[in-house]
Motif scaffolding. Structure first.
Motif, PDB file in Angstrom:
ATOM      1  N   PHE A  84      -0.126   0.610   9.808  1.00 45.81           N
ATOM      2  CA  PHE A  84      -1.119  -0.625   9.981  1.00 45.81           C
ATOM      3  C   PHE A  84      -0.921  -1.188  11.311  1.00 45.81           C
ATOM      4  O   PHE A  84       0.051  -1.784  11.484  1.00 45.81           O
ATOM      5  CB  PHE A  84      -0.808  -1.586   8.892  1.00 45.81           C
ATOM      6  CG  PHE A  84      -0.823  -1.095   7.383  1.00 45.81           C
ATOM      7  CD1 PHE A  84      -1.872  -0.756   6.639  1.00 45.81           C
ATOM      8  CD2 PHE A  84       0.265  -0.779   6.742  1.00 45.81           C
ATOM      9  CE1 PHE A  84      -2.292  -0.356   5.664  1.00 45.81           C
ATOM     10  CE2 PHE A  84       0.229  -0.180   5.435  1.00 45.81           C
ATOM     11  CZ  PHE A  84      -1.014  -0.209   4.914  1.00 45.81           C
ATOM     12  N   LEU A 139      -4.573  -4.513  13.360  1.00 48.54           N
ATOM     13  CA  LEU A 139      -5.461  -5.180  12.270  1.00 48.54           C
ATOM     14  C   LEU A 139      -5.784  -6.474  12.824  1.00 48.54           C
ATOM     15  O   LEU A 139      -4.912  -7.306  13.300  1.00 48.54           O
ATOM     16  CB  LEU A 139      -4.789  -5.119  10.921  1.00 48.54           C
ATOM     17  CG  LEU A 139      -4.266  -3.825  10.140  1.00 48.54           C
ATOM     18  CD1 LEU A 139      -3.709  -3.890   9.039  1.00 48.54           C
ATOM     19  CD2 LEU A 139      -5.654  -2.816   9.962  1.00 48.54           C
ATOM     20  N   LEU A 157      -1.299  -8.737   3.544  1.00 48.00           N
ATOM     21  CA  LEU A 157      -1.780  -7.170   3.624  1.00 48.00           C
ATOM     22  C   LEU A 157      -1.921  -6.790   1.914  1.00 48.00           C
ATOM     23  O   LEU A 157      -0.676  -6.941   1.503  1.00 48.00           O
ATOM     24  CB  LEU A 157      -1.178  -6.522   4.466  1.00 48.00           C
ATOM     25  CG  LEU A 157      -1.822  -5.160   4.571  1.00 48.00           C
ATOM     26  CD1 LEU A 157      -3.042  -5.080   5.245  1.00 48.00           C
ATOM     27  CD2 LEU A 157      -0.848  -4.012   5.516  1.00 48.00           C
ATOM     28  N   TYR A 203      -6.481  -0.720   2.076  1.00 46.04           N
ATOM     29  CA  TYR A 203      -5.724  -1.906   2.391  1.00 46.04           C
ATOM     30  C   TYR A 203      -6.898  -2.788   2.544  1.00 46.04           C
ATOM     31  O   TYR A 203      -7.957  -2.565   3.120  1.00 46.04           O
ATOM     32  CB  TYR A 203      -4.820  -1.456   3.602  1.00 46.04           C
ATOM     33  CG  TYR A 203      -5.758  -0.877   4.706  1.00 46.04           C
ATOM     34  CD1 TYR A 203      -6.036  -1.692   5.679  1.00 46.04           C
ATOM     35  CD2 TYR A 203      -5.879   0.483   4.909  1.00 46.04           C
ATOM     36  CE1 TYR A 203      -6.826  -1.269   6.867  1.00 46.04           C
ATOM     37  CE2 TYR A 203      -6.409   0.897   5.891  1.00 46.04           C
ATOM     38  CZ  TYR A 203      -7.147   0.082   7.129  1.00 46.04           C
ATOM     39  OH  TYR A 203      -7.769   0.738   8.042  1.00 46.04           O
ATOM     40  N   GLN A 213       4.836  -0.538   7.669  1.00 48.43           N
ATOM     41  CA  GLN A 213       4.173   0.689   7.286  1.00 48.43           C
ATOM     42  C   GLN A 213       4.403   0.693   5.805  1.00 48.43           C
ATOM     43  O   GLN A 213       5.022   0.114   5.310  1.00 48.43           O
ATOM     44  CB  GLN A 213       4.895   1.963   8.262  1.00 48.43           C
ATOM     45  CG  GLN A 213       6.325   2.103   7.839  1.00 48.43           C
ATOM     46  CD  GLN A 213       6.716   3.480   8.515  1.00 48.43           C
ATOM     47  OE1 GLN A 213       6.185   4.386   8.649  1.00 48.43           O
ATOM     48  NE2 GLN A 213       8.058   2.898   9.273  1.00 48.43           N
TER      49      GLN A 213
END
Length: 185
Positions: A67, A70, A118, A156, A172
């Motif tokens: 990730f 973001l 998240l 996600y 991660q």
């Protein structure tokens, strides 16, 4: 040579001749055959994880879902396949989940479950059409025939409500698939 010796030699010669004739009449035909196709080989157990979206498969067969970069409001889906490339039926379980790459100065993507964190959802499909949401910690004893493929996807979502505390956040999502044979187990 004396008569006694001559008679003994004649009897011995006669007995040997009779034995040869008698042995010859009791001879049998014989034959032998060998079955040469008795080959034994062990089966193989080979589970493989391959990505269809991006290159994030590790050498040990686990996968990392990175990730990176973001922004609040970002959403996405990453797909990968789990394949039984072996000759034996197997069953596997999944371990892993979210891990922080954070140190004391880097915030985590998952801080306090306030609804700003998240959100990660893992789903599994045998036919590629019907998806079942799974929890990796409870994804146990999934059975696969040789050459079978099971599809996974990781969805996600980084909520728009995420505040400035998430700037520079890191982490991660790692999944490891541990397989064992089903027969005699």
């Amino acid at each position: 040579m004396s008569l006694k010796k001559k008679m003994g030699a004649a009897l011995l010669t006669t007995a040997m001749g009779a034995a040869l004739i008698g042995g010859g009449t009791f001879a049998l035909f014989t034959d032998a055959a060998t079955n040469k196709n008795n080959t034994f080989s062990a089966g193989t157990l080979d589970i493989n994880v391959s990505q269809t979206d991006i290159a994030w498969t590790n050498e040990d067969g686990s996968i990392n879902v990175p990730f990176n970069n973001l922004a609040p409001g970002d959403k996405g889906e990453l797909q990968f396949d789990v394949t039984n490339n072996g000759t034996l039926e197997l069953r596997y379980d999944v371990s892993g989940g979210y891990s922080d790459d954070a140190d004391a100065t880097t915030p985590s993507f998952i801080q306090n479950k306030t609804g700003e964190d998240l959100v990660i959802t893992v789903s599994r499909s045998i036919d590629g059409q019907n998806w079942t949401i799974v929890t990796p910690a409870n994804e146990d004893d999934v059975v696969m025939a040789p050459n079978a493929v099971i599809k996974y996807k990781v969805n996600y979502s980084f909520p728009e409500a995420a505040g400035n505390t998430y700037q520079k956040a890191a982490g991660q999502y790692q999944l490891t698939f541990n397989a064992e044979q089903t027969r005699n187990n």
